[in-house]
Each structure stands twice: as structure tokens, then as C-alpha cells.
Design a protein around this motif. Structure first.
Motif, PDB file in Angstrom:
ATOM      1  N   ARG A 108       0.819  -1.108   0.063  1.00 57.03           N
ATOM      2  CA  ARG A 108       0.009  -0.103   0.030  1.00 57.03           C
ATOM      3  C   ARG A 108       0.827   1.183  -0.046  1.00 57.03           C
ATOM      4  O   ARG A 108       0.577   2.345  -0.511  1.00 57.03           O
ATOM      5  N   ALA A 109       1.893   1.228   0.750  1.00 52.78           N
ATOM      6  CA  ALA A 109       2.659   2.399   0.882  1.00 52.78           C
ATOM      7  C   ALA A 109       3.568   2.478  -0.389  1.00 52.78           C
ATOM      8  O   ALA A 109       3.875   3.673  -0.878  1.00 52.78           O
ATOM      9  N   LEU A 110       3.966   1.545  -1.134  1.00 47.48           N
ATOM     10  CA  LEU A 110       4.536   1.598  -2.371  1.00 47.48           C
ATOM     11  C   LEU A 110       3.812   2.237  -3.390  1.00 47.48           C
ATOM     12  O   LEU A 110       4.208   2.975  -4.315  1.00 47.48           O
ATOM     13  N   ARG A 111       2.446   1.776  -3.449  1.00 51.57           N
ATOM     14  CA  ARG A 111       1.345   2.457  -4.674  1.00 51.57           C
ATOM     15  C   ARG A 111       1.289   3.623  -4.197  1.00 51.57           C
ATOM     16  O   ARG A 111       1.036   4.501  -5.167  1.00 51.57           O
ATOM     17  N   GLN A 112       1.083   4.378  -2.816  1.00 51.19           N
ATOM     18  CA  GLN A 112       1.047   5.553  -2.734  1.00 51.19           C
ATOM     19  C   GLN A 112       2.222   6.414  -3.032  1.00 51.19           C
ATOM     20  O   GLN A 112       2.057   7.658  -3.833  1.00 51.19           O
ATOM     21  N   GLU A 113       3.332   5.702  -2.796  1.00 51.13           N
ATOM     22  CA  GLU A 113       4.528   6.431  -3.273  1.00 51.13           C
ATOM     23  C   GLU A 113       4.761   6.556  -4.729  1.00 51.13           C
ATOM     24  O   GLU A 113       5.002   7.679  -5.362  1.00 51.13           O
ATOM     25  N   PHE A 114       4.429   5.767  -5.684  1.00 48.27           N
ATOM     26  CA  PHE A 114       4.203   5.575  -7.201  1.00 48.27           C
ATOM     27  C   PHE A 114       3.147   6.757  -7.528  1.00 48.27           C
ATOM     28  O   PHE A 114       3.640   7.265  -8.296  1.00 48.27           O
TER      29      PHE A 114
ATOM     30  N   ALA B  42       2.180   9.173  -5.872  1.00 49.76           N
ATOM     31  CA  ALA B  42       2.781  10.656  -5.423  1.00 49.76           C
ATOM     32  C   ALA B  42       3.910  11.189  -6.483  1.00 49.76           C
ATOM     33  O   ALA B  42       3.837  12.311  -6.906  1.00 49.76           O
ATOM     34  N   SER B  43       4.669  10.300  -6.891  1.00 49.37           N
ATOM     35  CA  SER B  43       5.713  10.416  -7.817  1.00 49.37           C
ATOM     36  C   SER B  43       5.162  10.987  -8.967  1.00 49.37           C
ATOM     37  O   SER B  43       5.547  11.848  -9.835  1.00 49.37           O
ATOM     38  N   ARG B  44       4.226   9.939  -9.606  1.00 51.02           N
ATOM     39  CA  ARG B  44       3.645  10.400 -10.866  1.00 51.02           C
ATOM     40  C   ARG B  44       3.002  11.748 -10.889  1.00 51.02           C
ATOM     41  O   ARG B  44       3.050  12.474 -11.746  1.00 51.02           O
ATOM     42  N   ALA B  45       2.387  12.094  -9.796  1.00 55.09           N
ATOM     43  CA  ALA B  45       1.746  13.230  -9.580  1.00 55.09           C
ATOM     44  C   ALA B  45       2.671  14.517  -9.504  1.00 55.09           C
ATOM     45  O   ALA B  45       2.512  15.476 -10.585  1.00 55.09           O
ATOM     46  N   ALA B  46       3.866  14.394  -9.026  1.00 50.50           N
ATOM     47  CA  ALA B  46       4.707  15.439  -8.881  1.00 50.50           C
ATOM     48  C   ALA B  46       5.309  15.402 -10.363  1.00 50.50           C
ATOM     49  O   ALA B  46       5.914  16.324 -10.822  1.00 50.50           O
ATOM     50  N   ALA B  47       5.552  14.583 -10.934  1.00 47.17           N
ATOM     51  CA  ALA B  47       6.190  14.640 -12.345  1.00 47.17           C
ATOM     52  C   ALA B  47       5.118  15.229 -13.428  1.00 47.17           C
ATOM     53  O   ALA B  47       5.877  16.024 -14.106  1.00 47.17           O
ATOM     54  N   ASP B  48       3.923  14.827 -13.111  1.00 48.67           N
ATOM     55  CA  ASP B  48       2.924  15.480 -13.793  1.00 48.67           C
ATOM     56  C   ASP B  48       2.922  16.964 -13.580  1.00 48.67           C
ATOM     57  O   ASP B  48       2.775  17.816 -14.681  1.00 48.67           O
ATOM     58  N   ALA B  49       2.936  17.434 -12.506  1.00 43.54           N
ATOM     59  CA  ALA B  49       2.913  18.830 -11.990  1.00 43.54           C
ATOM     60  C   ALA B  49       4.193  19.583 -12.602  1.00 43.54           C
ATOM     61  O   ALA B  49       3.955  20.631 -13.245  1.00 43.54           O
ATOM     62  N   ARG B  50       5.273  18.774 -12.461  1.00 46.08           N
ATOM     63  CA  ARG B  50       6.394  19.438 -12.865  1.00 46.08           C
ATOM     64  C   ARG B  50       6.561  19.826 -14.420  1.00 46.08           C
ATOM     65  O   ARG B  50       6.860  20.662 -15.110  1.00 46.08           O
ATOM     66  N   GLY B  51       5.832  18.696 -15.310  1.00 42.67           N
ATOM     67  CA  GLY B  51       5.790  18.808 -16.869  1.00 42.67           C
ATOM     68  C   GLY B  51       4.829  19.918 -17.183  1.00 42.67           C
ATOM     69  O   GLY B  51       5.049  20.379 -18.069  1.00 42.67           O
TER      70      GLY B  51
END
Length: 126
Positions: free
Chosen positions: A22-28, A30-39
Motif C-alpha cells: 500500500r505504501a509503495l502504491r501511494q509513493e508511485f 505521488a511520484s507520478r503526480a509530482a512528475a505531471d505537475a513539473r511537466g
């Protein structure tokens, strides 16, 4: 008694495994959301350059201590920081490599902006 101990260990391992997944899925996510926001915050070519070089434009500006993209200022700060962090004078190879990557990122951004201005010039002429 051993049977109960084995069951407790098995259930405990399952609980820990589920929590980890569950923690791993949440981290993925969050990482994807941060990458999208940066993009979204950068132009497509600039975002691609950040992904390829591995350093964002803002981080590169902070490393080389430049506020605007001025080739002379970038080169001056790069030369100074590269010499200061040279391993032969007691500097850090890691920091020197960060300085090199920052300069590469800023040079790429200057190239992208020059290309964009050239294309705008072509569109204005037609």
C-alpha cells in the motif's frame, strides 16, 4: 504451541506485506503526480530536457547561482565553481559533477529558447 507461533508469524508477515505494498502504491502515485505537475509547469521541450539531463531548470539555476539565463554569467559561475570543486585542490568530485550537469541543463535551455525565437521569427515573416 509451535502451530500457533507459526500462524502468528504468518499473519504478521501478511499484514506487513500488505502495508508495504500500500505504501509503495501511494509513493508511485505521488511520484507520478509530482512528475505531471513539473511537466505542466515547464514547456514540453524544457520538461523533456529536465528528464533527460536529470536536473530541473530551477535546480540548475540554484547550483550555478544565476537568476536569469545569461550565457556570460553562467560561464563565469561555472568556471569558478568547477575550479573550486576540483579534486586536485581538495574539492568534491560529486559537487563538480553537479556543476557540470547544471551547466549542461542551462545550455540546453538556452538552445531551446534560441530555437523557439528563431521559429517565432519565421512565423512572423510568413
Amino acid at each position: 504451541m509451535a502451530k500457533y507461533l507459526a500462524q502468528i508469524i504468518l499473519v504478521g508477515a501478511q499484514v506487513v506485506g500488505r502495508a508495504f505494498m500500500r505504501a509503495l502504491r501511494q509513493e508511485f502515485a505521488a511520484s507520478r503526480a509530482a512528475a505531471d505537475a513539473r511537466g505542466r509547469s515547464e514547456r514540453p521541450q524544457s520538461a523533456a530536457a529536465s528528464r533527460i539531463i536529470g536536473i530541473s531548470l530551477q535546480e540548475a539555476q540554484q547550483i550555478l547561482n544565476v537568476s536569469n539565463l545569461n550565457q556570460e554569467e553562467i560561464q563565469k559561475n561555472y568556471d569558478h565553481l568547477f575550479k573550486v570543486n576540483d579534486k586536485s585542490v581538495g574539492g568534491s568530485f560529486y559537487l563538480q559533477s553537479k556543476v557540470v550537469r547544471a551547466k549542461e541543463r542551462l545550455d540546453e535551455e538556452l538552445r531551446i529558447r534560441a530555437k523557439d525565437e528563431k521559429e517565432k521569427g519565421w512565423k512572423a515573416e510568413t
